[in-house]
Design a protein around this motif. Structure first.
Motif, PDB file in Angstrom:
ATOM      1  N   THR A 199       6.452   4.984  16.748  1.00 24.25           N
ATOM      2  CA  THR A 199       7.664   4.874  15.943  1.00 24.25           C
ATOM      3  C   THR A 199       8.879   5.151  16.808  1.00 24.25           C
ATOM      4  OG1 THR A 199       6.513   5.584  13.962  1.00 24.25           O
ATOM      5  CG2 THR A 199       8.906   5.876  13.983  1.00 24.25           C
TER       6      THR A 199
ATOM      7  N   ASN B 281      -4.007   1.808   6.537  1.00 22.43           N
ATOM      8  CA  ASN B 281      -3.520   2.847   7.412  1.00 22.43           C
ATOM      9  C   ASN B 281      -4.310   4.103   7.052  1.00 22.43           C
ATOM     10  OD1 ASN B 281      -1.835   3.836   9.338  1.00 22.43           O
ATOM     11  ND2 ASN B 281      -0.034   4.005   8.009  1.00 22.43           N
TER      12      ASN B 281
ATOM     13  N   ASN C 209       6.797   0.678  15.728  1.00 27.31           N
ATOM     14  CA  ASN C 209       7.136   0.855  14.320  1.00 27.31           C
ATOM     15  C   ASN C 209       8.640   1.071  14.225  1.00 27.31           C
ATOM     16  OD1 ASN C 209       6.965   1.375  11.525  1.00 27.31           O
ATOM     17  ND2 ASN C 209       6.756   3.577  11.890  1.00 27.31           N
TER      18      ASN C 209
ATOM     19  N   PHE D  40      -1.532   5.219  15.606  1.00 27.77           N
ATOM     20  CA  PHE D  40      -0.106   5.168  15.266  1.00 27.77           C
ATOM     21  C   PHE D  40       0.460   6.578  15.200  1.00 27.77           C
ATOM     22  CE2 PHE D  40       2.550   5.586  11.279  1.00 27.77           C
ATOM     23  CZ  PHE D  40       3.746   5.198  11.856  1.00 27.77           C
TER      24      PHE D  40
ATOM     25  N   TYR E  63      20.292  -0.719   8.332  1.00 28.19           N
ATOM     26  CA  TYR E  63      19.404  -1.889   8.387  1.00 28.19           C
ATOM     27  C   TYR E  63      20.076  -3.072   9.091  1.00 28.19           C
ATOM     28  CZ  TYR E  63      15.250  -0.099   6.203  1.00 28.19           C
ATOM     29  OH  TYR E  63      14.090   0.591   5.982  1.00 28.19           O
TER      30      TYR E  63
ATOM     31  N   VAL F 190      11.986   1.894  12.688  1.00 25.04           N
ATOM     32  CA  VAL F 190      12.523   2.645  11.538  1.00 25.04           C
ATOM     33  C   VAL F 190      14.011   2.910  11.722  1.00 25.04           C
ATOM     34  CG1 VAL F 190      10.305   3.767  11.039  1.00 25.04           C
ATOM     35  CG2 VAL F 190      11.993   4.943  12.493  1.00 25.04           C
ATOM     36  N   THR F 191      14.688   3.159  10.591  1.00 27.46           N
ATOM     37  CA  THR F 191      16.141   3.370  10.631  1.00 27.46           C
ATOM     38  C   THR F 191      16.506   4.844  10.482  1.00 27.46           C
ATOM     39  OG1 THR F 191      16.365   3.032   8.247  1.00 27.46           O
ATOM     40  CG2 THR F 191      16.544   1.073   9.651  1.00 27.46           C
TER      41      THR F 191
ATOM     42  N   ALA G 189      15.925   7.834   2.422  1.00 28.00           N
ATOM     43  CA  ALA G 189      14.731   7.000   2.317  1.00 28.00           C
ATOM     44  C   ALA G 189      14.571   6.577   0.864  1.00 28.00           C
ATOM     45  CB  ALA G 189      13.524   7.785   2.795  1.00 28.00           C
ATOM     46  N   LYS G 190      15.091   5.408   0.547  1.00 33.96           N
ATOM     47  CA  LYS G 190      15.145   4.969  -0.848  1.00 33.96           C
ATOM     48  C   LYS G 190      13.757   4.805  -1.463  1.00 33.96           C
ATOM     49  CE  LYS G 190      19.423   2.212  -0.615  1.00 33.96           C
ATOM     50  NZ  LYS G 190      20.329   2.767  -1.632  1.00 33.96           N
TER      51      LYS G 190
ATOM     52  N   HIS H 105       1.311   8.887  -0.110  1.00 31.21           N
ATOM     53  CA  HIS H 105       0.257   7.894   0.079  1.00 31.21           C
ATOM     54  C   HIS H 105      -0.887   8.179  -0.880  1.00 31.21           C
ATOM     55  CE1 HIS H 105       1.793   5.761   3.633  1.00 31.21           C
ATOM     56  NE2 HIS H 105       2.469   6.886   3.797  1.00 31.21           N
TER      57      HIS H 105
ATOM     58  N   ALA I 112       3.336   2.854   1.445  1.00 37.81           N
ATOM     59  CA  ALA I 112       2.676   3.821   0.565  1.00 37.81           C
ATOM     60  C   ALA I 112       2.583   3.202  -0.816  1.00 37.81           C
ATOM     61  CB  ALA I 112       3.484   5.117   0.523  1.00 37.81           C
TER      62      ALA I 112
ATOM     63  N   SER J 194      10.272   0.448   2.673  1.00 36.40           N
ATOM     64  CA  SER J 194       9.924  -0.433   1.546  1.00 36.40           C
ATOM     65  C   SER J 194      11.091  -0.688   0.599  1.00 36.40           C
ATOM     66  CB  SER J 194       8.747   0.148   0.774  1.00 36.40           C
ATOM     67  OG  SER J 194       7.598   0.176   1.586  1.00 36.40           O
ATOM     68  N   SER J 195      12.303  -0.277   0.943  1.00 39.38           N
ATOM     69  CA  SER J 195      13.468  -0.617   0.130  1.00 39.38           C
ATOM     70  C   SER J 195      13.727  -2.124   0.227  1.00 39.38           C
ATOM     71  CB  SER J 195      14.684   0.153   0.638  1.00 39.38           C
ATOM     72  OG  SER J 195      14.968  -0.269   1.958  1.00 39.38           O
TER      73      SER J 195
ATOM     74  N   GLY K 225      14.668  -2.911   3.639  1.00 41.19           N
ATOM     75  CA  GLY K 225      13.491  -2.716   4.486  1.00 41.19           C
ATOM     76  C   GLY K 225      12.567  -3.922   4.404  1.00 41.19           C
TER      77      GLY K 225
HETATM   78  C1  LIG Z   1       3.113   4.946   6.798  1.00 48.01           C
HETATM   79  C2  LIG Z   1       4.581   5.100   6.941  1.00 48.01           C
HETATM   80  C3  LIG Z   1       5.055   5.718   8.078  1.00 48.01           C
HETATM   81  C4  LIG Z   1       6.412   5.895   8.265  1.00 48.01           C
HETATM   82  N1  LIG Z   1       6.823   6.522   9.377  1.00 48.01           N
HETATM   83  C5  LIG Z   1       8.142   6.754   9.539  1.00 48.01           C
HETATM   84  C6  LIG Z   1       8.582   7.452  10.655  1.00 48.01           C
HETATM   85  O1  LIG Z   1       7.786   7.841  11.496  1.00 48.01           O
HETATM   86  N2  LIG Z   1       9.899   7.673  10.823  1.00 48.01           N
HETATM   87  C7  LIG Z   1      10.816   7.240   9.913  1.00 48.01           C
HETATM   88  O2  LIG Z   1      12.002   7.469  10.111  1.00 48.01           O
HETATM   89  N3  LIG Z   1      10.435   6.554   8.811  1.00 48.01           N
HETATM   90  C8  LIG Z   1       9.113   6.308   8.614  1.00 48.01           C
HETATM   91  N4  LIG Z   1       8.689   5.635   7.514  1.00 48.01           N
HETATM   92  C9  LIG Z   1       9.683   5.063   6.629  1.00 48.01           C
HETATM   93  C10 LIG Z   1      10.277   6.085   5.701  1.00 48.01           C
HETATM   94  O3  LIG Z   1       9.253   6.554   4.866  1.00 48.01           O
HETATM   95  C11 LIG Z   1      11.417   5.479   4.916  1.00 48.01           C
HETATM   96  O4  LIG Z   1      10.850   4.508   4.110  1.00 48.01           O
HETATM   97  C12 LIG Z   1      12.448   4.901   5.820  1.00 48.01           C
HETATM   98  O5  LIG Z   1      12.943   5.846   6.656  1.00 48.01           O
HETATM   99  C13 LIG Z   1      13.596   4.314   5.055  1.00 48.01           C
HETATM  100  O6  LIG Z   1      13.180   3.177   4.547  1.00 48.01           O
HETATM  101  P1  LIG Z   1      13.624   2.620   3.129  1.00 48.01           P
HETATM  102  O7  LIG Z   1      14.910   3.263   2.724  1.00 48.01           O
HETATM  103  O8  LIG Z   1      13.705   1.178   3.449  1.00 48.01           O
HETATM  104  O9  LIG Z   1      12.496   2.948   2.208  1.00 48.01           O
HETATM  105  C14 LIG Z   1       7.331   5.434   7.299  1.00 48.01           C
HETATM  106  C15 LIG Z   1       6.848   4.807   6.156  1.00 48.01           C
HETATM  107  C16 LIG Z   1       5.492   4.629   5.973  1.00 48.01           C
HETATM  108  C17 LIG Z   1       5.023   3.947   4.763  1.00 48.01           C
END
Ligand SMILES: Cc1cc2nc3c(=O)[nH]c(=O)nc-3n(C[C@H](O)[C@H](O)[C@H](O)COP(=O)(O)O)c2cc1C
Ligand SMILES: Cc1cc2nc3c(=O)[nH]c(=O)nc-3n(C[C@H](O)[C@H](O)[C@H](O)COP(=O)(O)O)c2cc1C
Lengths: 443, 443
Positions: free
Chosen positions: A90, A385, A119, A50, A144, A121-122, A327-328, A358, A232, A214-215, A218
């Motif tokens: 990603t 992971n 993967n 990954f 989202y 992501v936003t 990133a909440k 992590h 994490a 994980s918000s 999310g």
């Molecule tokens: C193992 C792992 C890898 C991640 N990799 C990325 C990434 O490569 N790029 C990214 O923008 N967010 C990545 N994230 C997510 C961010 O940490 C963050 O949670 C996200 O951008 C916003 O999500 P949230 O606001 O829902 O928590 C990753 C999260 C985890 C747990």
């Protein structure tokens, strides 16, 4: 059966790994380095490798190796150099167009013979927004909402070719069946995409969908679409709670909760003895330069760097999660960790430098295998992971010493049984949403 | 020295090539097929291979093999399987964002050790627009204006890392020099991109810039930025005129006209004897199904399919080039060709089916070499875009039988002398626009 994904990052996840004598400081743009890592993971029969990504240059280039190859490009190179291991890239739904991204993942799936994963992501952070014609980060909720529509459009595009559309009928001069090409004609709030895609349906039907935010929003996105989730989690209790919650949401979204695999991160510092493992960890922490990390922590917490004293705890008055547009879940994780363990800023920086939030774990191969088995048997994880602090040595240690223990315990495969990423994760090939019911019988 | 580029397209440029017994009708998504082609081209010491592209599914899938892998993905796979040959991918400035595309080309340049090239196109056709939130094709002029700004932003992004920015200084704990990272902070009519890029400067400085539109605006873009130009020219006179005109425009844009290499296309049907070559051509033409081609021709000419009679010439009243918002130069080329040679619709379809407007030529290896040498010596070309009607056999015939003749005549290299695509085309590595004058002496 435990699922294991190798999270590859330059010369390792620890921010000071590049300073070790063994590390090549320029490995992050070197395909040969990543080829060695992917082949090692494949030798260990891991499910997948990954790559994380964000379309922005983070932080100072003084701090650590910066500048990374675009993941769909790098994983294509790795697809050619391997034959079984899954390849998860990603990519951002905020800064791509669905037609282009669905096309690239379909292409990677064809090139790799069905080993591609995405993967989803936003992308948090105003600096990324400023690379895409914006002055500010779009709101968390809007990102989202766009992500959900983006995935929906992508699924329609991958299904726009029926598996049976290509005929190759030379005698009749008819290459394909136009009736089996479906135009999505998607018209939604964020996207209007006519389709069809200009690539045949991917070998896997769809690439594996992975999610990592994980918000609240999310987790809702994950419940609806994700087939694997990276997360994490610092403690067993929190991990169990996350696991239960996400499986419940997935069931509520009308899906079988077994079709979403939850993989918390673990940063294993492996030593032949416990003392060796701790010495590696201590050496890495010693090599961190705290100035850089303090600057970044201040940005994340939205305080002035001067307000973070290296030998004191975090300030008392920090913003609440709902004030954060970036990133909440990461924000909350950092603050909770610091408060729970009453860490000084310096200690917190050490913990984040090792695993960026992590779970870090130093021990012998037996102890690492125990840590993995315990969480797996306690309903906290479907797999892990694996985030080696130092690469390639940390992945080699894991594959050569931890994997055999898990195999002996009957927890991990000793040979690949399938050839696609979906097969490794025990997931079926999805049906085509546009497929007509078979009518041959009534004709 | 002549430059030779192999334009790869599925099982060949002739639209009926897939119906030959030798052809694999599903080769267009098969990496092994393209690997064989790229290795053949490299064995022939060609400058580069090239992939066309448009983000849309063209025409009917009944007509010919459809659905192609995204070019930056496919060329990454080929980068790993080859070591010297250049790799040129088409990508649209109308339907991409500069940050993402500049990143992918920089990544391909790193993966290939400096062998990446970008064929810059503006993408004609409303069907592509409808895959990107639009109801109609943006105007021709706007597309080219956006293209110029897109290239400008990309150049700034590639230069946003000074070559000397990475230090890798382990002892000092300083990976890179932040002073040598330059933020473009671009604000233009079409794009606002802060930068810097998140990949170190590409090995070539910039990937080779290639251009392929021959309208007025297309030629202006080429004069300003292009280092190689692909073009469709039917007669020596027209090719000389195009060559003179573009070299003059390049000089007027303040550039050395030697730094733009002009490569007309040629579709060589090669036979051991002239009769064999003509038999191959006739067999291919016989396999065309004219219904499909008539439909497409009608769309290009903006007439109803019923108005095109297979055994008559084109209708007299066709639109003028300035009424066309799509591919202007292609439109004019087709109409001019049909009128000049007084072709029936069926004959025109045969000519276009063979080379889509490019010069077709059937003959022995000696005759093909003569055709190439004549144009090269007459100021019509710096090299050629080789478009084999059937693949892989047509490329193998070219490499095994035509290339040795050109080598014996001293017109083509017998060994690679450089390792980057720029070196193959005899072009220097560009200086960094942000580089500061050396100040060490005065410090
Ligand atoms: C193992 C792992 C890898 C991640 N990799 C990325 C990434 O490569 N790029 C990214 O923008 N967010 C990545 N994230 C997510 C961010 O940490 C963050 O949670 C996200 O951008 C916003 O999500 P949230 O606001 O829902 O928590 C990753 C999260 C985890 C747990
Ligand atoms: C050899 C060659 C290859 C080309 N490949 C592409 C391509 O892959 N995609 C594309 O959109 N246009 C391609 N073009 C350009 C189109 O034919 C067309 O000229 C262009 O889209 C519009 O340019 P114009 O209006 O300036 O002529 C190519 C042209 C040539 C001569």
């Amino acid at each position: 059966m435990i699922h294991l994904n190798a999270f590859l990052m330059g010369v390792g996840h620890h921010e000071a790994a590049w300073r070790l004598p063994e590390s090549d400081p320029f490995a992050q743009t070197d395909v040969a380095h990543f080829t060695r890592l992917a082949r090692t993971a494949e030798r260990g029969k891991l499910d997948s490798v990954f790559l994380a990504d964000s379309p922005v240059l983070f932080n100072s280039v003084g701090r650590r190796p910066a500048g990374t190859l675009e993941p769909t490009v790098l994983l294509t190179a790795l697809a050619v150099a391997t034959s079984r291991i899954g390849l998860i890239a990603t990519a951002s739904t905020t800064y791509n167009e669905p037609f282009n991204l669905a096309r690239r993942f379909a292409s990677l799936d064809h090139v790799s013979g069905g080993r591609a994963g995405w993967n989803i992501v936003t992308t948090a952070g105003v600096d990324a927004a400023r690379n895409f014609n914006l002055d500010d980060l779009p709101a968390h909720r809007d990102r989202y909402e766009r992500a959900a529509e983006f995935v929906d459009v992508s699924l329609k595009l991958w299904d726009s070719w029926d598996d049976a559309a290509p005929l190759g009928d030379k005698a009749a001069g008819r290459w394909g069946d136009d009736e089996l090409i479906h135009r999505p004609e998607h018209r939604g709030r964020h996207f209007r995409v006519a389709g069809p895609l200009n690539v045949p349906r991917p070998p896997q039907g769809h690439p594996l969908l992975v999610q990592a935010g994980s918000s609240e929003d999310g987790k809702q996105l994950a419940a609806r679409y994700a087939e694997a989730v990276f997360t994490a989690q610092q403690t067993l209790g929190e991990a169990q709670e996350f696991y239960r919650d996400l499986k419940r949401r997935t069931a509520e979204a009308g899906r079988d909760p077994d079709t979403i695999k939850i993989l918390p991160g673990i940063v294993p510092a492996i030593g032949a003895t416990e003392a060796e493992a701790h010495a590696l960890e201590a050496e890495l922490d010693r090599l961190i330069r705290p100035e850089y990390a303090r600057q970044q922590l201040a940005t994340t917490l939205r305080v002035a760097p001067e307000d973070l004293h290296l030998d004191r705890e975090l300030p008392a008055d920090l913003p609440a999660e709902d004030e954060i547009e970036g990133a909440k879940s990461r924000y909350t994780l950092i603050v909770t960790l610091a408060r729970r363990e009453r860490l000084t800023v310096r200690q917190l920086i050490g913990r984040l430098g090792g695993g960026r939030g992590h779970r870090t774990f130093a021990g012998t191969p037996e102890q690492v295998a125990d840590a993995i088995e315990t969480w797996y048997r306690s309903g906290a994880a479907d797999g892990f992971n694996i985030m080696p602090p130092v690469l390639p040595s940390g992945l080699e240690a894991f594959v050569d010493h931890v994997v055999p223990i898990l195999q002996r315990r009957g927890l991990f495969r000793t040979e690949y049984t399938g050839s696609t990423l979906r097969e490794h994760y025990g997931l079926p090939r999805p049906a085509n949403r546009f497929a007509r019911p078979a009518v041959a019988a009534v004709r």
